[in-house]
Every structure is written in C-alpha cells, then in structure tokens.
Design an enzyme around this catalytic site. Structure first.
Site, PDB file in Angstrom:
ATOM      1  N   ASP A 167      47.546  37.636  31.415  1.00  0.00           N
ATOM      2  CA  ASP A 167      47.104  38.869  32.073  1.00  0.00           C
ATOM      3  C   ASP A 167      46.030  39.625  31.291  1.00  0.00           C
ATOM      4  O   ASP A 167      45.740  40.783  31.606  1.00  0.00           O
ATOM      5  CB  ASP A 167      48.313  39.792  32.301  1.00  0.00           C
ATOM      6  CG  ASP A 167      49.188  39.320  33.456  1.00  0.00           C
ATOM      7  OD1 ASP A 167      48.689  39.329  34.603  1.00  0.00           O
ATOM      8  OD2 ASP A 167      50.340  38.913  33.207  1.00  0.00           O
TER       9      ASP A 167
ATOM     10  N   CYS B 242      41.992  48.270  36.266  1.00  0.00           N
ATOM     11  CA  CYS B 242      42.620  47.368  35.290  1.00  0.00           C
ATOM     12  C   CYS B 242      41.615  46.546  34.500  1.00  0.00           C
ATOM     13  O   CYS B 242      41.889  46.120  33.378  1.00  0.00           O
ATOM     14  CB  CYS B 242      43.541  46.385  35.990  1.00  0.00           C
ATOM     15  SG  CYS B 242      44.372  47.050  37.412  1.00  0.00           S
TER      16      CYS B 242
ATOM     17  N   HIS C 280      51.864  50.392  38.732  1.00  0.00           N
ATOM     18  CA  HIS C 280      51.386  51.454  37.842  1.00  0.00           C
ATOM     19  C   HIS C 280      51.052  52.726  38.634  1.00  0.00           C
ATOM     20  O   HIS C 280      50.729  52.650  39.823  1.00  0.00           O
ATOM     21  CB  HIS C 280      50.106  51.010  37.123  1.00  0.00           C
ATOM     22  CG  HIS C 280      50.311  49.998  36.049  1.00  0.00           C
ATOM     23  ND1 HIS C 280      49.588  48.832  35.983  1.00  0.00           N
ATOM     24  CD2 HIS C 280      51.137  49.986  34.970  1.00  0.00           C
ATOM     25  CE1 HIS C 280      49.965  48.139  34.911  1.00  0.00           C
ATOM     26  NE2 HIS C 280      50.909  48.809  34.288  1.00  0.00           N
TER      27      HIS C 280
ATOM     28  N   ARG D 218      52.906  40.799  27.585  1.00  0.00           N
ATOM     29  CA  ARG D 218      51.621  41.481  27.384  1.00  0.00           C
ATOM     30  C   ARG D 218      51.564  42.293  26.095  1.00  0.00           C
ATOM     31  O   ARG D 218      50.507  42.835  25.738  1.00  0.00           O
ATOM     32  CB  ARG D 218      51.316  42.390  28.588  1.00  0.00           C
ATOM     33  CG  ARG D 218      51.309  41.637  29.923  1.00  0.00           C
ATOM     34  CD  ARG D 218      50.559  42.386  30.989  1.00  0.00           C
ATOM     35  NE  ARG D 218      49.178  42.628  30.583  1.00  0.00           N
ATOM     36  CZ  ARG D 218      48.344  43.459  31.188  1.00  0.00           C
ATOM     37  NH1 ARG D 218      48.756  44.145  32.219  1.00  0.00           N
ATOM     38  NH2 ARG D 218      47.112  43.615  30.749  1.00  0.00           N
TER      39      ARG D 218
ATOM     40  N   GLU E  36      42.681  47.313  30.737  1.00  0.00           N
ATOM     41  CA  GLU E  36      43.012  48.738  30.780  1.00  0.00           C
ATOM     42  C   GLU E  36      44.386  49.044  30.198  1.00  0.00           C
ATOM     43  O   GLU E  36      44.601  50.114  29.621  1.00  0.00           O
ATOM     44  CB  GLU E  36      42.987  49.233  32.229  1.00  0.00           C
ATOM     45  CG  GLU E  36      43.516  50.643  32.363  1.00  0.00           C
ATOM     46  CD  GLU E  36      43.429  51.184  33.765  1.00  0.00           C
ATOM     47  OE1 GLU E  36      44.100  50.652  34.661  1.00  0.00           O
ATOM     48  OE2 GLU E  36      42.684  52.136  33.956  1.00  0.00           O
ATOM     49  N   ASP E  37      45.313  48.098  30.348  1.00  0.00           N
ATOM     50  CA  ASP E  37      46.687  48.378  29.932  1.00  0.00           C
ATOM     51  C   ASP E  37      46.877  48.416  28.424  1.00  0.00           C
ATOM     52  O   ASP E  37      47.926  48.830  27.948  1.00  0.00           O
ATOM     53  CB  ASP E  37      47.628  47.357  30.588  1.00  0.00           C
ATOM     54  CG  ASP E  37      47.617  47.525  32.089  1.00  0.00           C
ATOM     55  OD1 ASP E  37      47.698  48.677  32.545  1.00  0.00           O
ATOM     56  OD2 ASP E  37      47.478  46.513  32.801  1.00  0.00           O
TER      57      ASP E  37
ATOM     58  N   ARG F 100      57.063  49.933  33.422  1.00  0.00           N
ATOM     59  CA  ARG F 100      56.331  49.540  32.207  1.00  0.00           C
ATOM     60  C   ARG F 100      56.185  50.670  31.183  1.00  0.00           C
ATOM     61  O   ARG F 100      55.823  50.414  30.040  1.00  0.00           O
ATOM     62  CB  ARG F 100      54.920  49.069  32.586  1.00  0.00           C
ATOM     63  CG  ARG F 100      54.860  47.916  33.571  1.00  0.00           C
ATOM     64  CD  ARG F 100      55.217  46.609  32.907  1.00  0.00           C
ATOM     65  NE  ARG F 100      55.124  45.495  33.845  1.00  0.00           N
ATOM     66  CZ  ARG F 100      54.003  44.838  34.110  1.00  0.00           C
ATOM     67  NH1 ARG F 100      52.881  45.175  33.491  1.00  0.00           N
ATOM     68  NH2 ARG F 100      53.997  43.854  34.975  1.00  0.00           N
TER      69      ARG F 100
ATOM     70  N   LEU G  51      51.405  37.759  35.699  1.00  0.00           N
ATOM     71  CA  LEU G  51      52.557  38.424  36.330  1.00  0.00           C
ATOM     72  C   LEU G  51      52.198  38.888  37.734  1.00  0.00           C
ATOM     73  O   LEU G  51      51.063  39.274  37.997  1.00  0.00           O
ATOM     74  CB  LEU G  51      52.962  39.639  35.491  1.00  0.00           C
ATOM     75  CG  LEU G  51      53.410  39.362  34.059  1.00  0.00           C
ATOM     76  CD1 LEU G  51      53.575  40.685  33.303  1.00  0.00           C
ATOM     77  CD2 LEU G  51      54.714  38.572  34.054  1.00  0.00           C
TER      78      LEU G  51
HETATM   79  C1  CIR Z   1      50.594  42.880  35.277  1.00  0.00           C
HETATM   80  O1  CIR Z   1      51.552  42.766  36.032  1.00  0.00           O
HETATM   81  O2  CIR Z   1      50.683  43.422  34.181  1.00  0.00           O
HETATM   82  C2  CIR Z   1      49.271  42.302  35.708  1.00  0.00           C
HETATM   83  N1  CIR Z   1      49.492  41.151  36.515  1.00  0.00           N
HETATM   84  C3  CIR Z   1      48.454  43.326  36.461  1.00  0.00           C
HETATM   85  C4  CIR Z   1      48.035  44.496  35.620  1.00  0.00           C
HETATM   86  C5  CIR Z   1      47.247  45.484  36.375  1.00  0.00           C
HETATM   87  N2  CIR Z   1      46.812  46.541  35.518  1.00  0.00           N
HETATM   88  C6  CIR Z   1      46.615  47.782  35.894  1.00  0.00           C
HETATM   89  O3  CIR Z   1      46.955  48.165  37.012  1.00  0.00           O
HETATM   90  N3  CIR Z   1      46.145  48.643  34.996  1.00  0.00           N
END
Ligand code: CIR
Length: 263
Positions: A65, A255, A168, A90, A70-71, A137, A23
């Site tokens: 992704d 991340c 984020h 995700r 971290e997410d 999100r 993404l």
């Molecule tokens: C996203 O859009 O979810 C990924 N391309 C990037 C996630 C980055 N994660 C973060 O900042 N913790």
C-alpha cells in the site's frame, strides 16, 4: 496564501507490483498496475502544472500500500509529524518516509507510543484547526499524542469521528478553500463541519468526496459528473484524474501525496 490549500512541494511514491496485495474492504477486482501507473503519472503531471516541485520516490515492493503516502505523515508549515499507521502491514511505511521529510524540513517529530495509532488519511487540516477522525486505523492515544506534538506549533486538534464502515475521515471529505469543505451527507450529518460552508457530494457519488485542493486546482476522481458540476458551480477549477485502480484499494486523490511548503 493559505497554508492548507497552497503548497510548493509534494511527495509521491510509485506503485509497486505488490499493489495486487494491497488492503481493501471489499473485493471489487484486481488493480491493474499499468493502468494505475498511467493514472499516477497524470496525477503527478497535474500537481507539477500548478508550479509545485514533486519528489517521486521509488516503488517499495515490501509494502503493497506504499503508493498511498499520505498515511505516513502529517505535514504542517512548521514541521512534519511521522505517523504510526494502524494497519499492521503499513506500520513500516512511516519509517521509510521519515528521511525524505528530514531532507526537506527543519523539524520532524514522530508518533512513538506503542499504543498510539494514527494515519494521515484521518487528518483534515484547515486554516483554523486540525480535525482528526477516530477510525479503525486511528485511536484516542494517537490523537492525544498528535495534539501534544503540534500544540507548540500553534495548532489545535479537534477529535471527530470517521463514519462506521468508512476507511478514513478524508475518504468522505476534503477542503476546497479556507472555509469550504466538500463532504458526503453521512459525514456532514454528524455536525463536525458546523461553521464551515459545506458543498454536498451528490447522492450515489460518495467516492467523489476525496479530492485535493492543490494550489489553483481541485483534483478529483473522474466519473462523478454531478459532484464535479457542483464544485465548478462554486467557482473552483477542476481536474479529473482516473482513479479506477486505486479505488479498488479504497484509495483516492488525497492518499497519493504529501503536500507541504517546507521551512
Ligand atoms: C489501505 O487500506 O490502507 C489502503 N489500501 C488505502 C489507503 C488510502 N489512504 C488514504 O485514504 N489516505
């Protein structure tokens, strides 16, 4: 030792070939997997240099992704909370992470409400509180559920706002020590860091805001000299890591790992 800056462990996940489908808010070119792998290896070596154990999970091609681990979870000293990512592509990454946390932690709980969405990138843990930015999100139901889950562990959640157009909350800030936050002006202007010492990210260097304090080092993306010098001048030890490929997918230093000390 501060639980918000000092850790014995980290979990990372190798980037997958499907990363090209990751993404992104704006198309700034295709990420190059080989270059990303080299940056990722440097990142992991730097975490290890501080004495930490780094658990490297294999690539998950089904989730483009998934390098951005971290997410998928919030790791606190008392236990881990498995997230419910708000990006539909995700959502399944969180369940992939849960068994690895269960192997290391005594207590693992999960955000489970079907209307609850929350991603780790929106959560900044400081020594005194857990700040959660509402974003595209992360919604109110997700924050409410997290608040209930971490209360028995003695943690207070404060809801704040991720600036419009910013992925984020932590895209725009990071914790440098118990009282010090590196932040963009656009985020700090909301007043959410009143009571902390704020080091401003240099104008035009906004992507430098996403750093991590990991034991004695601050890992930051390479290429932001004015912000680097401000962090150095404040007395921190800095390591610059290449981030050109993750940046194409709106990802950065925080991340790429889950950081914790298991109990
Ligand atoms: C996203 O859009 O979810 C990924 N391309 C990037 C996630 C980055 N994660 C973060 O900042 N913790």
């Amino acid at each position: 030792m501060s639980f918000s800056t000092h850790f014995t462990h980290a979990i990372t996940r190798k980037p997958a070939p499907s990363i090209i489908a990751g993404l992104r808010a704006v198309d700034t070119g295709m990420p190059d997997l080989a270059v990303m792998e080299a940056h990722h290896a440097a990142y992991i070596a730097t975490l290890r240099e501080t004495g930490a154990t780094v658990v490297e999970l294999p690539a998950l091609d089904a989730y483009p992704d998934s390098v951005f681990v971290e997410d998928t979870a919030l790791c606190l000293p008392q236990g881990a909370v498995v997230m419910r990512p708000g990006a539909p592509s995700r959502l399944g990454e969180a369940a992939e992470m849960a068994p690895h946390l269960q192997a290391l932690y005594g207590q693992v709980v999960a955000i489970s409400g079907t209307d609850s969405f929350i991603e780790g990138g929106d959560i900044l843990v400081t020594e005194r509180e857990v700040l959660v930015g509402r974003s595209a999100r992360t919604n109110a139901a997700g924050i409410a559920e997290l608040t209930r889950l971490v209360a028995p562990w003695g943690h207070t959640v404060r809801e704040v706002h991720t600036p419009p157009g910013v992925l984020h909350f932590k895209t725009d800030c990071s914790l440098l020590d118990a009282d010090t936050i590196l932040s963009t002006d656009r985020l700090a202007a909301s007043g959410c860091f009143d009571g902390y010492r704020v080091i401003p990210v240099a104008d035009g260097e906004e992507p430098a805001a996403n750093t991590i304090r990991f034991n004695d080092l601050v890992l930051m993306p390479a290429g932001f000299p004015r912000t680097r010098d401000a962090i150095l001048a404040a007395g921190f030890k800095v390591r610059e890591i290449g981030n050109s490929e993750c940046a194409k997918l709106d990802g950065g230093m925080s991340c790429l790992s889950l950081r914790f000390t298991p109990r």
